[in-house]
Structure formats: C-alpha cells, structure tokens
Design a protein around this motif. Structure first.
Motif, PDB file in Angstrom:
ATOM      1  N   LEU A 177       0.857  -1.302  -0.189  1.00 19.66           N
ATOM      2  CA  LEU A 177       0.004   0.310  -0.415  1.00 19.66           C
ATOM      3  C   LEU A 177       0.301   1.380   0.198  1.00 19.66           C
ATOM      4  O   LEU A 177       0.338   2.064  -0.238  1.00 19.66           O
ATOM      5  CB  LEU A 177      -0.991  -0.144   1.144  1.00 19.66           C
ATOM      6  N   VAL A 178       2.101   1.591   0.175  1.00 16.18           N
ATOM      7  CA  VAL A 178       3.242   2.121  -0.331  1.00 16.18           C
ATOM      8  C   VAL A 178       3.306   2.608  -1.163  1.00 16.18           C
ATOM      9  O   VAL A 178       3.080   4.318  -1.453  1.00 16.18           O
ATOM     10  CB  VAL A 178       4.394   1.928   0.376  1.00 16.18           C
ATOM     11  N   LEU A 179       2.878   2.632  -2.331  1.00 15.72           N
ATOM     12  CA  LEU A 179       3.016   2.114  -3.559  1.00 15.72           C
ATOM     13  C   LEU A 179       1.613   3.527  -3.680  1.00 15.72           C
ATOM     14  O   LEU A 179       2.069   4.665  -5.034  1.00 15.72           O
ATOM     15  CB  LEU A 179       2.727   1.272  -4.100  1.00 15.72           C
ATOM     16  N   ILE A 180       0.230   3.551  -3.063  1.00 16.89           N
ATOM     17  CA  ILE A 180      -0.654   4.443  -3.329  1.00 16.89           C
ATOM     18  C   ILE A 180      -0.265   6.072  -3.076  1.00 16.89           C
ATOM     19  O   ILE A 180      -0.545   6.477  -4.087  1.00 16.89           O
ATOM     20  CB  ILE A 180      -1.302   4.270  -2.221  1.00 16.89           C
ATOM     21  N   PRO A 181       0.492   6.663  -1.845  1.00 22.23           N
ATOM     22  CA  PRO A 181       0.679   8.183  -2.138  1.00 22.23           C
ATOM     23  C   PRO A 181       2.167   8.012  -2.645  1.00 22.23           C
ATOM     24  O   PRO A 181       2.198   9.338  -3.137  1.00 22.23           O
ATOM     25  CB  PRO A 181       1.589   7.843  -0.760  1.00 22.23           C
ATOM     26  N   ILE A 182       2.901   7.320  -2.972  1.00 19.77           N
ATOM     27  CA  ILE A 182       4.229   7.353  -4.122  1.00 19.77           C
ATOM     28  C   ILE A 182       3.497   7.694  -5.380  1.00 19.77           C
ATOM     29  O   ILE A 182       3.772   8.811  -6.434  1.00 19.77           O
ATOM     30  CB  ILE A 182       5.071   5.649  -4.358  1.00 19.77           C
ATOM     31  N   LEU A 183       2.775   7.043  -5.765  1.00 15.32           N
ATOM     32  CA  LEU A 183       1.785   7.268  -7.028  1.00 15.32           C
ATOM     33  C   LEU A 183       1.220   8.256  -7.367  1.00 15.32           C
ATOM     34  O   LEU A 183       1.163   8.985  -8.068  1.00 15.32           O
ATOM     35  CB  LEU A 183       0.908   5.661  -7.840  1.00 15.32           C
ATOM     36  N   ALA A 184       0.424   9.270  -6.455  1.00 17.80           N
ATOM     37  CA  ALA A 184      -0.611   9.980  -6.191  1.00 17.80           C
ATOM     38  C   ALA A 184       0.719  11.267  -6.270  1.00 17.80           C
ATOM     39  O   ALA A 184       0.087  11.887  -7.164  1.00 17.80           O
ATOM     40  CB  ALA A 184      -0.741   9.345  -4.766  1.00 17.80           C
ATOM     41  N   LEU A 185       1.204  10.915  -5.556  1.00 18.82           N
ATOM     42  CA  LEU A 185       2.712  12.253  -6.040  1.00 18.82           C
ATOM     43  C   LEU A 185       2.881  12.232  -7.116  1.00 18.82           C
ATOM     44  O   LEU A 185       3.801  13.248  -7.687  1.00 18.82           O
ATOM     45  CB  LEU A 185       3.929  11.353  -4.996  1.00 18.82           C
ATOM     46  N   VAL A 186       3.499  11.021  -8.240  1.00 17.20           N
ATOM     47  CA  VAL A 186       3.979  11.192  -9.815  1.00 17.20           C
ATOM     48  C   VAL A 186       2.566  12.180 -10.000  1.00 17.20           C
ATOM     49  O   VAL A 186       3.133  12.336 -11.182  1.00 17.20           O
ATOM     50  CB  VAL A 186       4.101   9.505  -9.708  1.00 17.20           C
ATOM     51  N   ARG A 187       1.621  11.133  -9.724  1.00 17.32           N
ATOM     52  CA  ARG A 187       0.987  11.728 -10.631  1.00 17.32           C
ATOM     53  C   ARG A 187       0.578  13.321 -10.152  1.00 17.32           C
ATOM     54  O   ARG A 187       0.159  14.594 -10.941  1.00 17.32           O
ATOM     55  CB  ARG A 187      -0.912  11.334  -9.769  1.00 17.32           C
ATOM     56  N   PHE A 209      -7.900   8.422 -12.634  1.00 17.93           N
ATOM     57  CA  PHE A 209      -7.101   7.715 -12.179  1.00 17.93           C
ATOM     58  C   PHE A 209      -6.481   7.333 -10.977  1.00 17.93           C
ATOM     59  O   PHE A 209      -6.283   6.390 -10.571  1.00 17.93           O
ATOM     60  CB  PHE A 209      -5.416   9.159 -12.207  1.00 17.93           C
ATOM     61  N   TRP A 210      -7.503   8.382 -10.071  1.00 20.94           N
ATOM     62  CA  TRP A 210      -8.221   7.549  -8.367  1.00 20.94           C
ATOM     63  C   TRP A 210      -8.518   6.266  -8.939  1.00 20.94           C
ATOM     64  O   TRP A 210      -8.901   5.671  -7.397  1.00 20.94           O
ATOM     65  CB  TRP A 210      -8.980   8.796  -8.146  1.00 20.94           C
ATOM     66  N   LEU A 211      -9.839   5.970  -9.886  1.00 18.91           N
ATOM     67  CA  LEU A 211      -9.836   5.634  -9.788  1.00 18.91           C
ATOM     68  C   LEU A 211      -9.294   3.887 -10.213  1.00 18.91           C
ATOM     69  O   LEU A 211      -9.982   2.938  -8.939  1.00 18.91           O
ATOM     70  CB  LEU A 211     -11.011   5.117 -11.275  1.00 18.91           C
ATOM     71  N   LEU A 212      -8.556   4.046 -10.394  1.00 27.95           N
ATOM     72  CA  LEU A 212      -7.066   2.500 -10.987  1.00 27.95           C
ATOM     73  C   LEU A 212      -6.139   2.832  -9.745  1.00 27.95           C
ATOM     74  O   LEU A 212      -6.092   1.497  -9.659  1.00 27.95           O
ATOM     75  CB  LEU A 212      -6.231   3.532 -12.569  1.00 27.95           C
ATOM     76  N   LEU A 213      -6.172   3.992  -8.889  1.00 24.05           N
ATOM     77  CA  LEU A 213      -5.501   4.119  -7.580  1.00 24.05           C
ATOM     78  C   LEU A 213      -6.234   3.598  -6.607  1.00 24.05           C
ATOM     79  O   LEU A 213      -5.729   2.151  -6.109  1.00 24.05           O
ATOM     80  CB  LEU A 213      -5.509   5.473  -7.216  1.00 24.05           C
ATOM     81  N   GLY A 214      -7.918   3.538  -6.692  1.00 22.75           N
ATOM     82  CA  GLY A 214      -8.574   2.247  -4.912  1.00 22.75           C
ATOM     83  C   GLY A 214      -8.474   1.223  -6.094  1.00 22.75           C
ATOM     84  O   GLY A 214      -9.130   0.511  -4.610  1.00 22.75           O
ATOM     85  N   ALA A 215      -9.065   1.305  -7.624  1.00 19.08           N
ATOM     86  CA  ALA A 215      -8.857  -0.165  -7.645  1.00 19.08           C
ATOM     87  C   ALA A 215      -7.218  -1.583  -7.462  1.00 19.08           C
ATOM     88  O   ALA A 215      -7.672  -2.797  -6.877  1.00 19.08           O
ATOM     89  CB  ALA A 215      -9.044  -0.525  -9.385  1.00 19.08           C
TER      90      ALA A 215
END
Length: 567
Positions: free
Chosen positions: A13-23, A59-65
């Motif tokens: 789940l650490v990937l979630i905030p990292i991907l959000a930061l990249v976005r 993007f947020w839908l993909l991230l939630g999935a």
C-alpha cells in the motif's frame, strides 16, 4: 472480528501515496507547459471538449482498484464460521495436578511446564478427537469442557498456574470423579482419563475412584512426573525453597507405587515422564488402542474468507474507469459532476482498506462473550473472554468479564485472580470498585471474612455511594465477630475438657497410690517385698498405658484439613 491472513502484502500500500505524488508532479508540469502556449482562459475556449477532471477521476479509480487488489492479496478474514462435521475419534479428559509440588525442577524446566508441553504435543497429534481439561490440587474444577476446539485448549493450557487453587494438596480421587462426569453421553466410543501428577496423594481414595471409572467403561492413565529421589520446591521470585512447619526444606518425591496402583485399578497404564520423548510416544500408542466412533461435531473456524467482496469492489471500480471517457460528453457538458465527487472518490479509495484494517478485535470477542454470558452459556463466554485477552492482555473489561464468567461456574479461586488483575488494569474508579466488590463476594462465600472486609473497604473508597457493598461490609464484620467468638468458645471448651481429663487422671493415680500405701501398711513385713513389687509393676504398666493414650490423641489432633501440607 477482522484480520488479514497474509498481512505482509499490506506493505504494498506504500505504492498508493507514491503514485499519487507522481501524478501530482506530472499534472503540475503539464499545466506549466500549457501556460507557455497562452492564457488558461483562452486555451479553455480553444479546447471545449477537453475535460479537466476526467483524467484525474480515472486515475483515482485505478488507484483505488489497485489498493483493493493489494488488500485482496492479504486475504481479509472476518467472523466465526460454524460447520458440522463427521469425525472418528476418542474422548480424552486430562486431569492436571497444579499443586505447589509441581513447581519442582527435577524435570526440565519444571514438572508443571513439562506437563504443559506434553499436553500441547498431545493436542497437536489430535485431529478428530475431543479433549477436556481438569485442574486439581486439594480441590478440582473443570478448566475446559470437552470440545474439539484445539485452539481454545492450548489457550486455556497456557493460563494454568498453582495460584488458581485456593486449597493445596493432591486429591487425585476428586479429579478422577469429576472427569467421569465430564464426558459426553456417546456410547461405544473410547474414553480416556489422563492423570498427570507427581503422586503425592494426601487425600486417599484414588484407587477406588479409578476402579469406579473402569466400571463405567473408561480407562485411567497416570503420567508420573518427577524423580523418586525428590527435589525442593522453589518459591517464585524469592530464590528460596518451600519449608515445612519446623523449618526444614521440603523434598517432593514421585510416588511411583501409588501411581502404578491407580493406573492398574483404572485399566490403563502408568508412564514415567522424564527428560525425553519416550513418555509422549508411549502415551500416543496407548490412546491408539482405544475404540473410535464416528460423531457429529460442531467445528468453529475462527475466521471466514472475505476477499470475494473486496474483489467485487475492485472490478466495479475498473468497469467504472473504462466507462468514463477522457473527453466531455456533449449531452452532459453543462453538468460539473466530477468537480463535486472527485475528492470523495479519492478519499474512499485511499482510506477504505486502512479503516477496515484498524477495526478492534478484542471488543468483538467481548461482545460475543457478553451475549453468551447473558444467555447463561458461561463456559463458552469464558472462551470468548480469554480470546479477547489473548488479543489485548491489557483490556480491563475483558479481564473483569472473565472473572464474572469464572465466578458463575464456581471457579472462585481463578475468578479472584482475574478480579485482582482487573483492579490493576482498570482506570475507571467505578469499574475498579465492582472488581473489588466481586472479590469480596467470593471471599465472603468461603467464610474468608478478613479478606472480604478488606475488598469491600477498597470498593467503598472508590465508590462511597454503593449501598450494597456497605451492607455486605457490615454483614461481614458481624459474621467475623461471630466466627471469632465461636472459635474462642471452642478453644475454651477444648481447654476445659483437657483440664478435666488431666484432673481425672490425677485423681485415679492418687487413688491407686493410696490403695498401694494401705496394702503395704496392712501386710506383714516378710510378705511385702514380692506383692509390693507386683503392685508397683501394675502401677507402672497403668501409667504407661495412660501416657500412650495421650500421645495417640496428640498425634491424631493435627490431621485437620486446615493445617495440611501446602504442596
């Protein structure tokens, strides 16, 4: 309750905030590049079909999935699943000696710990069998009713300690008798009673109890723990050893002869437990000889898989992401729906797995135990409370409720231990006062008025408005005074009786002496030597008999229950 079977995957789940930061960084760079072409308002007019929020929503839908898929990999589980299964096995009741003598260390690490290890290994070997647990010392009570729940059996086993028993000693007969009434009513199934003890049988009647169990179709196996040479009994936390009333160090030795007699009378076998695995193998072989029968058993699976619901949510988010286009729909161009729901979707997708993982587990067990307690199912309520303590040992509510469940089952000594723990953990004065009050009730029921008075006083210090505690305190003081008066009267009566007996003995001796003196005076001198010698001999024999009778009475006097051995 809720848990993850493989929580290590949650680190993804650490990937979630990292991907959000990249976005966020890429979106900011994109806006900078657009400003180089012209004013934002002008660009908006030139690109009327371009949506500003649709790419973010996708993007947020993909991230939630993705977050839900990670949660699904961790295998979320919830609740308790009950299934009825057909099993072929035997029924075993283990009667474990927890007197102070079981703390001796002639078997590594100690007699009691070695016994626990054997029972735990025995449970690991069980698959379709039922097991129950009885603990005994000078008294006995059922620690775990017969069940197929091996998890609960191990949990109850870990909590066993000699402090649970208020009465010390070793009453094997009581333990066997209680075990005979703890089996189910199934017929044709092998039933075994396994007595684990060091054989210091202070009470007697064990052989007769084993014979009675054999007549009822049960086998009694005795596991003798310890050495025949004996070992001292350590006192926990002091580094010293237990001593008897005259100050000598107690040496507790295994009574093999008595153990063999009990096993033979019960139709079972005697097994000597040493520092090896031979006793375990021999016990397994003996139990394999018992008749097995198919029975219907309610099996409790602590957790049921819940990944299906998480997978469905992830699929729905992916379908929704596919249905949303990058460009605006001309028919819905006047609606700004995405502006309002963008933040809600992002928050739900990010925090839903975290909130589900943060659910409290011990409170679920407490609620389950409370429901069972209200319905009168005290043994299962005890199991639920112990599971809550296993999840959170510092939960005072679980400890206090466990004490109530034990008190309802008449396991008073164990209940007092839990109430004492609750008073140490609880911070709420009213709840702490209830724990002290219940301690007083238990002590009062056993006529331990001094301890009850002290407990009631502690309760009133925390809750002065408790009229019930105040009434019990006054009643206890009255009963204590009455008990002391009765004790004084008994002691006084005993002293008076002793004085009367001594006075009668003295009078008899004086009368005999007077008779001897008169006879000596009446008889002529030449005949006095022989008859006088016979009279003196008879008087000496009579005095010797009286002395022996007194010694017998004195030796019989200490055999009271109140001053028996403390091991």
């Amino acid at each position: 309750m809720f848990r993850f079977e493989d929580p290590i995957y949650l680190y993804l789940l650490v990937l979630i905030p990292i991907l959000a930061l990249v976005r966020f960084i890429s979106y900011r760079n994109q806006r900078k590049r657009l400003r180089q072409f012209g004013e934002p308002e002008l660009l908006k007019e030139l690109m009327p079909d371009v949506s500003r929020f649709r790419p973010s929503v996708k993007f947020w839908l993909l991230l939630g999935a993705l977050a839900l898929l990670i949660v699904m990999l961790a295998r979320p589980q919830m609740g308790t699943k009950i299934s009825h299964e057909k099993r072929v096995g035997i029924e075993t009741i283990i009667a474990m000696d927890i007197s102070n003598s079981m703390l001796a260390e002639d078997v590594v690490p100690s007699r009691l710990d070695r016994s626990k290890m054997m029972v735990e290994n025995l449970v690991d070997h069980f698959s379709n069998d039922k097991i129950g647990l009885i603990v005994f010392a000078g008294d006995a009570f059922v620690q775990l009713p017969i069940t197929s729940d091996y998890v609960s059996a191990k949990m109850f086993l870990s909590s066993i300690d000699p402090s649970m028993m208020a009465t010390q000693g070793t009453d094997i007969a009581r333990a066997i008798e209680m075990a005979t009434h703890s089996f189910t009513q199934e017929e044709g199934i092998g039933k075994a009673i396994i007595v684990i003890t060091d054989g210091e049988n202070h009470e007697g009647g064990a052989v007769e109890a084993a014979e009675a169990a054999k007549d009822m179709g049960m086998r009694v196996y005795v596991l003798g723990v310890g050495s025949v040479n004996g070992a001292p009994i350590p006192i926990s936390g002091t580094g010293d050893y237990m001593k008897d009333r005259i100050g000598n160090t107690v040496m507790s030795a295994l009574n093999e002869e008595m153990c063999k007699q009990v096993a033979q009378a019960g139709g079972g076998a005697y097994i000597h437990v040493e520092n090896n695995s031979a006793a375990q193998q021999q016990l397994d072989n003996e139990l394999d000889k018992l008749a097995k029968k198919e029975t219907s058993t309610a099996v409790y699976s602590e957790f049921d898989e819940q990944f299906q619901a998480v997978g469905i949510l992830a699929i729905l988010l992916l379908i929704l992401e596919i249905c949303i286009l990058d460009r605006r729909n001309p028919l819905l161009k006047n609606l700004s729906l995405f502006k309002k729901v963008l933040l809600i979707i992002s928050l739900i997708s990010c925090f839903s797995p975290l909130t589900s993982h943060a659910q409290t587990t011990d409170r679920q067990y407490i609620r389950q135990g409370n429901k069972l307690f209200r319905s009168g199912d005290y043994p299962n309520a005890e199991v639920a409370y112990r599971k809550a303590i296993e999840k959170n040992p510092k939960n005072p509510q679980a400890v206090y409720n466990l004490g109530n469940a034990l008190m309802a089952q008449k396991k008073d000594s164990a209940a007092v231990v839990q109430f004492e723990s609750a008073t140490k953990l609880e911070t709420n004065p009213l709840r702490k006062a209830k724990a002290y009050h219940n301690m007083g009730v238990v002590c009062q029921s056993h006529k331990m008025y001094g301890e009850a008075i002290e407990a009631y006083k502690n309760a009133l210090r925390l809750n002065p408005n408790d009229d019930e505690t105040r009434y019990n305190l006054v009643l206890c003081k009255h009963q204590q005074q009455k008990q002391q008066q009765n004790q004084q009267n008994q002691n006084q009566q005993g002293n008076d009786d002793q004085k009367k007996d001594d006075k009668k003995d003295q009078q008899k001796q004086d009368q005999q002496q007077d008779k001897q003196d008169k006879k000596q005076q009446e008889q002529p001198k030449p005949q006095m030597s022989k008859e006088n010698a016979e009279q003196l001999l008879n008087a000496a024999i009579q005095n010797e008999k009286q002395t022996q009778d007194k010694l017998k009475k004195a030796q019989q006097q200490p055999q009271r229950r109140a001053i028996q051995k403390n091991w």
